[in-house]
Design a protein around this motif. Structure first.
Motif, PDB file in Angstrom:
ATOM      1  N   GLU A 167       2.592 -27.541  42.838  1.00 32.13           N
ATOM      2  CA  GLU A 167       2.441 -26.132  42.353  1.00 32.13           C
ATOM      3  C   GLU A 167       1.413 -25.314  42.789  1.00 32.13           C
ATOM      4  N   LEU A 168       1.436 -24.183  43.051  1.00 34.47           N
ATOM      5  CA  LEU A 168       0.173 -23.299  43.088  1.00 34.47           C
ATOM      6  C   LEU A 168      -0.232 -22.854  41.525  1.00 34.47           C
ATOM      7  N   ALA A 169      -1.646 -23.185  41.568  1.00 35.43           N
ATOM      8  CA  ALA A 169      -2.059 -22.767  40.213  1.00 35.43           C
ATOM      9  C   ALA A 169      -3.095 -21.513  40.294  1.00 35.43           C
ATOM     10  N   ALA A 170      -2.930 -20.639  39.531  1.00 37.26           N
ATOM     11  CA  ALA A 170      -3.980 -19.497  39.427  1.00 37.26           C
ATOM     12  C   ALA A 170      -4.972 -19.871  38.261  1.00 37.26           C
ATOM     13  N   VAL A 171      -6.358 -19.628  38.659  1.00 36.03           N
ATOM     14  CA  VAL A 171      -7.376 -19.882  37.606  1.00 36.03           C
ATOM     15  C   VAL A 171      -8.060 -18.543  37.034  1.00 36.03           C
ATOM     16  N   VAL A 172      -7.936 -18.568  35.840  1.00 33.69           N
ATOM     17  CA  VAL A 172      -8.371 -17.256  35.167  1.00 33.69           C
ATOM     18  C   VAL A 172      -9.718 -17.025  35.156  1.00 33.69           C
ATOM     19  N   ALA A 173     -10.215 -15.802  35.292  1.00 34.44           N
ATOM     20  CA  ALA A 173     -11.930 -15.390  35.293  1.00 34.44           C
ATOM     21  C   ALA A 173     -12.304 -14.883  34.088  1.00 34.44           C
ATOM     22  N   ALA A 184      -3.172  -7.470  36.663  1.00 33.13           N
ATOM     23  CA  ALA A 184      -3.224  -8.781  36.446  1.00 33.13           C
ATOM     24  C   ALA A 184      -4.102  -9.654  37.380  1.00 33.13           C
ATOM     25  N   LEU A 185      -4.062  -9.362  38.407  1.00 28.13           N
ATOM     26  CA  LEU A 185      -4.632 -10.202  39.378  1.00 28.13           C
ATOM     27  C   LEU A 185      -6.360  -9.787  39.515  1.00 28.13           C
ATOM     28  N   THR A 240      -0.562 -14.638  47.922  1.00 26.84           N
ATOM     29  CA  THR A 240       0.065 -15.773  47.339  1.00 26.84           C
ATOM     30  C   THR A 240       1.364 -15.710  47.263  1.00 26.84           C
ATOM     31  N   GLY A 241       2.130 -14.457  47.938  1.00 27.38           N
ATOM     32  CA  GLY A 241       3.665 -14.768  48.043  1.00 27.38           C
ATOM     33  C   GLY A 241       4.131 -15.215  49.227  1.00 27.38           C
ATOM     34  N   ASP A 242       3.169 -15.817  50.007  1.00 32.09           N
ATOM     35  CA  ASP A 242       3.701 -16.313  51.333  1.00 32.09           C
ATOM     36  C   ASP A 242       2.801 -17.593  51.611  1.00 32.09           C
ATOM     37  N   LEU A 243       2.745 -18.510  50.638  1.00 33.68           N
ATOM     38  CA  LEU A 243       1.894 -19.845  51.219  1.00 33.68           C
ATOM     39  C   LEU A 243       2.752 -21.187  50.988  1.00 33.68           C
ATOM     40  N   ARG A 244       2.746 -21.898  52.129  1.00 36.04           N
ATOM     41  CA  ARG A 244       3.664 -23.229  52.178  1.00 36.04           C
ATOM     42  C   ARG A 244       3.073 -24.257  51.274  1.00 36.04           C
ATOM     43  N   VAL A 245       3.843 -24.726  50.501  1.00 35.27           N
ATOM     44  CA  VAL A 245       3.704 -25.795  49.499  1.00 35.27           C
ATOM     45  C   VAL A 245       4.330 -27.037  50.109  1.00 35.27           C
ATOM     46  N   GLN A 255       8.776 -32.014  49.569  1.00 33.20           N
ATOM     47  CA  GLN A 255       8.802 -30.582  49.372  1.00 33.20           C
ATOM     48  C   GLN A 255       8.283 -29.827  50.500  1.00 33.20           C
ATOM     49  N   ASP A 256       8.860 -28.703  50.981  1.00 30.26           N
ATOM     50  CA  ASP A 256       8.096 -27.956  51.867  1.00 30.26           C
ATOM     51  C   ASP A 256       8.975 -26.331  52.039  1.00 30.26           C
ATOM     52  N   GLU A 257       8.213 -25.556  51.145  1.00 33.38           N
ATOM     53  CA  GLU A 257       8.797 -24.303  51.059  1.00 33.38           C
ATOM     54  C   GLU A 257       7.618 -23.382  50.778  1.00 33.38           C
ATOM     55  N   SER A 258       8.178 -22.150  51.039  1.00 32.58           N
ATOM     56  CA  SER A 258       7.173 -20.984  50.757  1.00 32.58           C
ATOM     57  C   SER A 258       7.431 -20.553  49.595  1.00 32.58           C
ATOM     58  N   THR A 259       6.064 -20.039  49.035  1.00 31.03           N
ATOM     59  CA  THR A 259       6.064 -19.060  47.730  1.00 31.03           C
ATOM     60  C   THR A 259       6.844 -18.121  47.668  1.00 31.03           C
ATOM     61  N   LYS A 260       7.475 -17.560  48.642  1.00 29.85           N
ATOM     62  CA  LYS A 260       8.338 -16.357  48.980  1.00 29.85           C
ATOM     63  C   LYS A 260       9.500 -16.872  47.875  1.00 29.85           C
ATOM     64  N   ASP A 261       9.888 -18.064  47.940  1.00 26.22           N
ATOM     65  CA  ASP A 261      11.022 -18.273  47.127  1.00 26.22           C
ATOM     66  C   ASP A 261      10.906 -18.133  45.525  1.00 26.22           C
ATOM     67  N   MET A 262       9.495 -17.944  45.191  1.00 26.92           N
ATOM     68  CA  MET A 262       9.545 -17.524  43.804  1.00 26.92           C
ATOM     69  C   MET A 262      10.226 -16.496  43.075  1.00 26.92           C
ATOM     70  N   LEU A 263      10.545 -16.441  41.964  1.00 25.82           N
ATOM     71  CA  LEU A 263      11.260 -15.358  41.315  1.00 25.82           C
ATOM     72  C   LEU A 263      10.254 -14.729  40.798  1.00 25.82           C
ATOM     73  N   PHE A 264       9.170 -15.115  40.188  1.00 29.51           N
ATOM     74  CA  PHE A 264       8.148 -14.265  39.562  1.00 29.51           C
ATOM     75  C   PHE A 264       6.797 -14.610  40.228  1.00 29.51           C
ATOM     76  N   GLY A 265       6.128 -13.593  40.964  1.00 32.91           N
ATOM     77  CA  GLY A 265       4.786 -13.713  41.451  1.00 32.91           C
ATOM     78  C   GLY A 265       3.641 -14.171  40.508  1.00 32.91           C
ATOM     79  N   VAL A 266       2.517 -14.577  41.027  1.00 28.91           N
ATOM     80  CA  VAL A 266       1.439 -14.500  40.173  1.00 28.91           C
ATOM     81  C   VAL A 266       1.085 -13.620  39.201  1.00 28.91           C
ATOM     82  N   ALA A 267       1.058 -12.357  39.770  1.00 27.95           N
ATOM     83  CA  ALA A 267       0.773 -11.223  38.825  1.00 27.95           C
ATOM     84  C   ALA A 267       1.664 -11.215  37.526  1.00 27.95           C
TER      85      ALA A 267
END
Length: 327
Positions: A167-173, A184-185, A240-245, A255-267
Motif C-alpha cells: 500500500e501507498l502510505a501518506a505521512v501526516v505533517a 487535506a494534502l 499520487t493518483g498515478d503510481l505503480r504498486v 501485484q502490479d497496479e496503478s493507484t488510478k484504480d483507487m476509489l478514494f485518493g489520498v486527499a
C-alpha cells in the motif's frame, strides 16, 4: 544492510543505525546519509520530531541535501529501520476496485447461488454507490505491528492464511482535524511504502457473523506492517493518483497496479479520517491495496518466502517470511 535509495526527488528521510548503534533520523541524498541530530541545531531525536516542525525544517533539509560540508555517511553498511514511529495508523479497506471484486469472489461461500460474473457485477455496483456517497472505509491499526523494510516477518503459528497487501502510505505533517478535501494534502509531509499483512482466516468472526471483521486479530501481529524504506517528501511525488504498486513473491510479480484504480485518493482519505479523529504528525494514512493478493492466487505466505515491494518514486522494501519458532 541498506539497498540503494531508488527514490524520487533530491532527498528522502529515514531512520538509520550503524552496527549495533543507536538509531537516528537521517537525510538521504545520493546514497549517503546525514545524521540530523548533528546537522540541525535543535537535535531531533527521531523523525517524528522533524515532522512536528516540518514547515520550518523542510527548507533547511533542501539546503542540507546540496551541502557537502557535513559528515555524510555511506548508505551502504547502515541498517535501515522503519522511517517513522506513528502514534496512529489509519488503514483503508476496499479501496481498489479490482481488488474488492477479487476478494468478493474468493470469499464466496460454497452454497452461494451467484455465478462469478454475478458476484463481480454486484460488488461493482456496491463500489459505485460508495464512491458516489463519498464514504471511504477506514479503520485503526497498531504501531506495534510496524517493522523495518528489510526485517524478517514472523508468521504466527495461529495465522492459517497470511497474505500480503502492498500500500501507498501518506505521512501526516501537522495536526489535522475536520480538514476539507481541498486542503487535506497541505497536511501531508510525504509518502512511504507499507505492506499491511493480513491473516485471511481471521478477518471475519466465526463465532458470530453479525460482529463482522476482526482487524485486531488479522492485521496486528508484531511485524505485520513492514514500513519504508524512506519517507519521500510530497513535493517529490507529482501525482499520487498515478503510481505503480508492485509486489513480487520470490521474484514473481503478484501485484502490479496503478493507484488510478483507487476509489478514494489520498486527499479524500485524509479528509475523511480527520472528520472523526485528529491526525497527528507522523501518523500514517494507508490507502488500501490493489488486486493480486495471495487469496486471489490461491497462494498464501509461508516460511522462507521473500516479498519485494515497490511503489513509483518510493524505493523498494524486501522482507523474508519466517515461521514462528524457526527463526
Amino acid at each position: 544492510m541498506a539497498m540503494l535509495a531508488q527514490s524520487a526527488g533530491p532527498f528522502a528521510l529515514g531512520t538509520f543505525s550503524a552496527q549495533d548503534g543507536e538509531s537516528f533520523p537521517g537525510l538521504l541524498a545520493n546514497d549517503r546519509v546525514l545524521d540530523l541530530r548533528s546537522a540541525l541545531d535543535w537535535a531531533p531525536s527521531d523523525l517524528r520530531a522533524v515532522l512536528e516542525r516540518w514547515e520550518e525544517t523542510l527548507p533547511v533539509l533542501r539546503t542540507l541535501a546540496d551541502d557537502d560540508a557535513h559528515g555524510w555517511l555511506p548508505l551502504e553498511g547502515l541498517r535501515v529501520h522503519a522511517p517513522i514511529e506513528p502514534r496512529q495508523i489509519f488503514q483503508s479497506g476496499a479501496n481498489y476496485r479490482q481488488h474488492v471484486i477479487d476478494l468478493e469472489v474468493a470469499h464466496r461461500s460454497p452454497d452461494d447461488p451467484r455465478t462469478v460474473e454475478e458476484a463481480r457485477a454486484e460488488i461493482a455496483a456496491v463500489m459505485d454507490r460508495r464512491a458516489a456517497e463519498d464514504l471511504p472505509y477506514v479503520f485503526i491499526g497498531l504501531s506495534s505491528a510496524i517493522t523495518g523494510p528489510y526485517d524478517d516477518v514472523v508468521l504466527p503459528a495461529w495465522a492459517e492464511q497470511p497474505d500480503w497487501e502492498l500500500e501507498l502510505a501518506a505521512v501526516v505533517a501537522k495536526p489535522a482535524y475536520r480538514v476539507t478535501v481541498e486542503e487535506a494534502l497541505e497536511y501531508v509531509a510525504g509518502y512511504t511504502i507499507a505492506n499491511d499483512l493480513t491473516d485471511r482466516a481471521t478477518v471475519f468472526r466465526r463465532d458470530m457473523k453479525a460482529i463482522g471483521t476482526d482487524w485486531l486479530r488479522c492485521k496486528n501481529a508484531p511485524g505485520f506492517t513492514p514500513l519504508g524504506p524512506w519517507l519521500v517528501p510530497a513535493e517529490s511525488i507529482a501525482d499520487t493518483g498515478d503510481l505503480r504498486v508492485t509486489l513480487k513473491l520470490n521474484g514473481e510479480t503478484m501485484q502490479d497496479e496503478s493507484t488510478k484504480d483507487m476509489l478514494f485518493g489520498v486527499a479524500r482519505l485524509v479528509s475523511y479520517a480527520s472528520q472523526t479523529a485528529q491526525l497527528l504528525p507522523g501518523d500514517l494514512v494507508l490507502t488500501g491495496s490493489p488486486a493480486g493478493n495471495g487469496i486471489h492466487w490461491g497462494r498464501l505466505l509461508r516460511d522462507g518466502d521473500v516479498m519485494e515491494g515497490s511503489i513509483t518514486g518510493l524505493g523498494v522494501q524486501r522482507t523474508r517470511c519466517v515461521a514462528e519458532g524457526s527463526a
